[in-house]
Scaffold this active site. Sequence first.
Site, PDB file in Angstrom:
ATOM      1  N   GLY A  96       1.161  -1.182  -0.100  1.00 49.55           N
ATOM      2  CA  GLY A  96       0.060  -0.094  -0.022  1.00 49.55           C
ATOM      3  C   GLY A  96       1.289   1.312   0.385  1.00 49.55           C
ATOM      4  O   GLY A  96       2.138   1.307   0.225  1.00 49.55           O
ATOM      5  N   LYS A 145      -7.114   5.239  -7.261  1.00 48.82           N
ATOM      6  CA  LYS A 145      -7.924   6.328  -7.973  1.00 48.82           C
ATOM      7  C   LYS A 145      -9.360   6.971  -7.624  1.00 48.82           C
ATOM      8  O   LYS A 145      -9.399   8.481  -8.014  1.00 48.82           O
ATOM      9  CB  LYS A 145      -7.986   5.844  -9.867  1.00 48.82           C
ATOM     10  CG  LYS A 145      -6.693   5.217 -10.836  1.00 48.82           C
ATOM     11  CD  LYS A 145      -6.741   5.396 -11.247  1.00 48.82           C
ATOM     12  CE  LYS A 145      -5.291   4.595 -12.397  1.00 48.82           C
ATOM     13  NZ  LYS A 145      -5.611   4.363 -13.449  1.00 48.82           N
ATOM     14  N   SER A 168      -3.269   4.190 -18.430  1.00 45.13           N
ATOM     15  CA  SER A 168      -4.237   4.427 -18.406  1.00 45.13           C
ATOM     16  C   SER A 168      -5.226   5.838 -18.586  1.00 45.13           C
ATOM     17  O   SER A 168      -6.128   6.378 -18.254  1.00 45.13           O
ATOM     18  CB  SER A 168      -4.147   3.891 -16.568  1.00 45.13           C
ATOM     19  OG  SER A 168      -3.325   5.090 -16.100  1.00 45.13           O
ATOM     20  N   PRO A 226       2.491   5.157   1.161  1.00 44.24           N
ATOM     21  CA  PRO A 226       3.094   5.558   2.576  1.00 44.24           C
ATOM     22  C   PRO A 226       2.060   6.214   3.319  1.00 44.24           C
ATOM     23  O   PRO A 226       1.299   7.084   3.146  1.00 44.24           O
ATOM     24  CB  PRO A 226       3.955   6.190   2.276  1.00 44.24           C
ATOM     25  CG  PRO A 226       4.562   6.395   0.223  1.00 44.24           C
ATOM     26  CD  PRO A 226       2.778   6.343   0.011  1.00 44.24           C
ATOM     27  N   GLY A 227       2.372   5.429   4.483  1.00 48.41           N
ATOM     28  CA  GLY A 227       1.425   6.295   5.787  1.00 48.41           C
ATOM     29  C   GLY A 227       0.422   5.421   6.092  1.00 48.41           C
ATOM     30  O   GLY A 227      -0.740   6.031   6.812  1.00 48.41           O
ATOM     31  N   VAL A 228      -0.262   4.486   5.203  1.00 52.34           N
ATOM     32  CA  VAL A 228      -1.452   4.164   5.564  1.00 52.34           C
ATOM     33  C   VAL A 228      -1.560   2.522   6.795  1.00 52.34           C
ATOM     34  O   VAL A 228      -2.449   2.126   6.977  1.00 52.34           O
ATOM     35  CB  VAL A 228      -1.851   3.014   4.789  1.00 52.34           C
ATOM     36  CG1 VAL A 228      -2.119   4.276   3.433  1.00 52.34           C
ATOM     37  CG2 VAL A 228      -0.598   1.702   3.672  1.00 52.34           C
ATOM     38  N   GLY A 229      -0.011   2.376   7.246  1.00 45.30           N
ATOM     39  CA  GLY A 229      -0.238   1.360   8.580  1.00 45.30           C
ATOM     40  C   GLY A 229       0.524   0.367   8.702  1.00 45.30           C
ATOM     41  O   GLY A 229       0.167  -0.655   9.730  1.00 45.30           O
ATOM     42  N   LYS A 230       1.358   0.409   7.665  1.00 42.64           N
ATOM     43  CA  LYS A 230       2.176  -0.765   7.104  1.00 42.64           C
ATOM     44  C   LYS A 230       3.428  -1.253   9.070  1.00 42.64           C
ATOM     45  O   LYS A 230       3.311  -2.565   8.850  1.00 42.64           O
ATOM     46  CB  LYS A 230       2.500  -1.433   5.646  1.00 42.64           C
ATOM     47  CG  LYS A 230       1.919  -0.731   4.892  1.00 42.64           C
ATOM     48  CD  LYS A 230       2.892  -0.888   3.582  1.00 42.64           C
ATOM     49  CE  LYS A 230       3.591   0.192   3.273  1.00 42.64           C
ATOM     50  NZ  LYS A 230       2.635   1.501   2.975  1.00 42.64           N
ATOM     51  N   THR A 231       3.776   0.054   8.419  1.00 42.33           N
ATOM     52  CA  THR A 231       5.105  -0.515   9.035  1.00 42.33           C
ATOM     53  C   THR A 231       4.218  -1.268  10.855  1.00 42.33           C
ATOM     54  O   THR A 231       4.830  -1.398  11.840  1.00 42.33           O
ATOM     55  CB  THR A 231       5.405   0.542   9.032  1.00 42.33           C
ATOM     56  OG1 THR A 231       6.502   0.278   8.632  1.00 42.33           O
ATOM     57  CG2 THR A 231       6.988   0.206  10.685  1.00 42.33           C
TER      58      THR A 231
HETATM   59  P1  ADP Z   1       3.903   3.308   6.312  1.00 42.66           P
HETATM   60  O1  ADP Z   1       4.848   1.976   6.900  1.00 42.66           O
HETATM   61  O2  ADP Z   1       2.761   2.413   5.937  1.00 42.66           O
HETATM   62  O3  ADP Z   1       4.348   4.058   5.421  1.00 42.66           O
HETATM   63  P2  ADP Z   1       3.060   3.736   8.644  1.00 42.66           P
HETATM   64  O4  ADP Z   1       3.147   2.795   9.790  1.00 42.66           O
HETATM   65  O5  ADP Z   1       4.990   3.910   9.090  1.00 42.66           O
HETATM   66  O6  ADP Z   1       3.043   3.862   7.884  1.00 42.66           O
HETATM   67  O7  ADP Z   1       2.450   4.624   9.697  1.00 42.66           O
HETATM   68  C1  ADP Z   1       2.190   6.456   9.464  1.00 42.66           C
HETATM   69  C2  ADP Z   1       1.676   5.935  10.836  1.00 42.66           C
HETATM   70  O8  ADP Z   1       0.326   6.445  10.934  1.00 42.66           O
HETATM   71  C3  ADP Z   1       1.906   5.998  12.118  1.00 42.66           C
HETATM   72  O9  ADP Z   1       2.071   6.550  13.336  1.00 42.66           O
HETATM   73  C4  ADP Z   1       0.830   4.724  12.305  1.00 42.66           C
HETATM   74  O10 ADP Z   1       0.515   4.623  13.624  1.00 42.66           O
HETATM   75  C5  ADP Z   1      -0.735   6.050  11.966  1.00 42.66           C
HETATM   76  N1  ADP Z   1      -1.877   5.390  11.204  1.00 42.66           N
HETATM   77  C6  ADP Z   1      -1.131   4.407   9.777  1.00 42.66           C
HETATM   78  N2  ADP Z   1      -2.521   4.208  10.261  1.00 42.66           N
HETATM   79  C7  ADP Z   1      -3.064   4.318  11.361  1.00 42.66           C
HETATM   80  C8  ADP Z   1      -4.782   3.531  11.159  1.00 42.66           C
HETATM   81  N3  ADP Z   1      -5.266   2.761  11.082  1.00 42.66           N
HETATM   82  N4  ADP Z   1      -5.017   3.306  12.732  1.00 42.66           N
HETATM   83  C9  ADP Z   1      -3.129   4.302  14.031  1.00 42.66           C
HETATM   84  N5  ADP Z   1      -2.879   4.812  13.568  1.00 42.66           N
HETATM   85  C10 ADP Z   1      -2.431   4.658  12.137  1.00 42.66           C
END
Ligand code: ADP
Length: 785
Positions: free
Chosen positions: A351, A717, A674, A353-358
Amino acid sequence: MSIKELPLLPLRGVIVFPNMVLHLDVGRECSKKALDEAMLKENLILLVAQKEAQIDEPETGDLYLLGTIVNIKQMLKLPGGTIRVLVEGLNRVRIKDFLHSQPYFKVMAEELEESEIKTAETEALMRSVLVQFEQYIKLSKKIPLEILSTVSEIEEPGRLADIITSHLSLKIDQKQSILEAVDPKDRLEILAEILGHEMEILELERKINLRVRKQMEKTQKEYYLREQMKAIQKELGERDERTAEAEEYRDKMKDVDLPEEVEKKVIKEIERLEKMPSAAAEAVVIRTYLDWMLELPWSVQTEDRLDLKIVEKILDEDHYGLEKVKERIIEYLAVRSLTQKIKGPILCLIGPPGVGKTSLARSIARALERKFVRISLGGVRDEAEIRGHRRTYVGALPGRIIQGIRQAKSRNPVFLLDEVDKMSTDFRGDPSSALLEVLDPEQNNSFSDHYIEVPFDLSQVMFITTANNRFTIPQPLLDRMEAIYLPGYTEEEKVKIAQRHLINKQLQENGLSEKNLRISEGTIRHIVREYTREAGVRNLEREIANICRKTAREVVKNNGYRVTISRSNLHKYLGPPRFRYGLAETENEIGVAMGVAWTESGGDLLAIEVTLMKGKGKLILTGKLGDIMQESAHAALSFIRSRVEALGIDENFHNEYDIHIHVPEGAIPKDGPSAGITMAAAMISALTRIQVDHQVAMTGEITLRGRVLPVGGVKEKVLAAHRAGIKRIILPVDNKKDLAEIPGNVRRRMEFVFVEHIDQVLEKALLKKEKDESKESGTLKVSLQ
Ligand code: ADP
């Protein structure tokens, strides 16, 4: 022979032979009395040896019965009562009778006659004894060599034997046996025998001495050399440091539980280190190596908590929404706990960046009570980064996997491999093939790192990977992984995530409490809309962190200050809005069509501009378009040229105009098929002078015959279009199935138009021409049939 009455002096440890002159020190009372008696009678006294020297007051039985009569030549009283006498041996005497033993011995003794006639036999004996004596002197080295010359002048056989015997260091009984041999021939024979025996002993002694000396010399030499080496090393400041260091490593080794093979290797390296000057470059290499070996968690492991209820609770606690993702994770862990093995596909979270993968991976580690490590594979293009460099390399280190394990301090951490899609391959080897070995449960129990050389067991590690883009993950890797997609959040979700997680997290990180900051839902939404444009929440979190920092400053300045953030004062904290919320274009325009594109960071709107210039039908493409996108533009143009009539376009347009297609933002590379229908729509708009509806966005690949083919990334999209406030989106009919993945609230608010052919696109996207309406619409109608 005459029998005489004589006083007797018992001798201790000495035998006096006839013809010998020597000093005796007399201390015993009885002996002194015997001397006194002798002085009265011709100065003669009988000297007889005691059988045992240590007896102080001998009885008659303690004395030999054959002695020597001597003439006392001198007497000297020494201080302390001892009397020194000088005596000269005269003749052998045999005791016949003891007259008394108190206060001194007095005996009746017979003087023995000695024949001094030389026969051939005695002559021969004399010579051989002399030869033996000569050898004896040479061997024993105790008798001065001059003695030999005086001895060899003696003519009488008996006397010769006596003199030689007196020079030998023999036991008393041996000497006595010589004394007792009255016949010179017998005496010489006994002496010859004794000398022979003595020489054997001397010879043996010599050999032993030699051996001992050699041995001594050898050990002494070694000792000496070693001492010298020590001294040199000490002078150079080496030895002590080095042995101490080796000991330190050995101690450390005892503290950690190493597998046999590793232990052998470590011992070998310690020994190598010990032999090396501590400043040697190689020693530095060995030291680093030993540090690595001893710090790796070869057998350190944490206990798993496989309670799915807790895992579920923790995942919910840490993350808002993501229901499907959490469910998949729980299922995955359930299967693992049932099968009791760690083998199985590797989770891959895909997914923007910033969707919470890490943070999901971190939560999994927390839930299972495992250690967590993360390494980024972005930009890794060298196999050695995964597998390490051989030690022969200058500055070699283990690869990132082993580095991660050392950091985890446990051999079963949750190990996050970030950005597997960003690895690249070049001449330095293919990192993905090394990664394959890491992830393959059949092989990874003996993962070999080039640096540490011995295999490390990775089979207990729980690997989780992440990627932004499924398509750039090397296929063999993708095959081994179970992909879980995290498409990005809707505005609603972002607001909730901010309220429930991000704000609290940032308050804590900045040392604030809930009381210090008030921020309404409306304001958060405003931030989401005007300060961020992203699929995840990373920038949103950054903006909130920004607000918290500024709040902290105010709280410190005005003690206990409470900050309320609203739309009206937001700009004071975050500056002017960064994005315009709503449509990318606010007016309908000619030659501009709105596409949607998939990007690494989710989706984005893509305005495509077309302009016509006088020219020769050249197609100019700008905005960093990739090959596929350029081809797609050519395909769209060819389609238009083949349909000029139906579209109401001057068929000679390509002789009169150049067409310029530009896709802002010009610096960002764009590619993919696309945007095909969007480019076609923009060109047709420019050629027909009909405006495009600015509230419509579209995506789809175009064929030469105008058919619309499906595209990827629909979910992202659509979310991007929704974010930008687009109400209607045109999608290829084959992408209808993707709608199921779009959150309900987004689906409800948007109109989806599914098309098979470009004509349908034109019908929905192009406005009717206001002036001269009949003509234009007529043309269009034709095209739409
Ligand atoms: P990724 O690894 O996908 O780039 P991160 O895991 O670093 O993203 O997430 C970025 C920040 O957003 C983190 O602080 C994370 O805790 C927060 N975050 C992302 N998704 C959620 C969620 N569904 N609920 C709570 N916090 C979230």
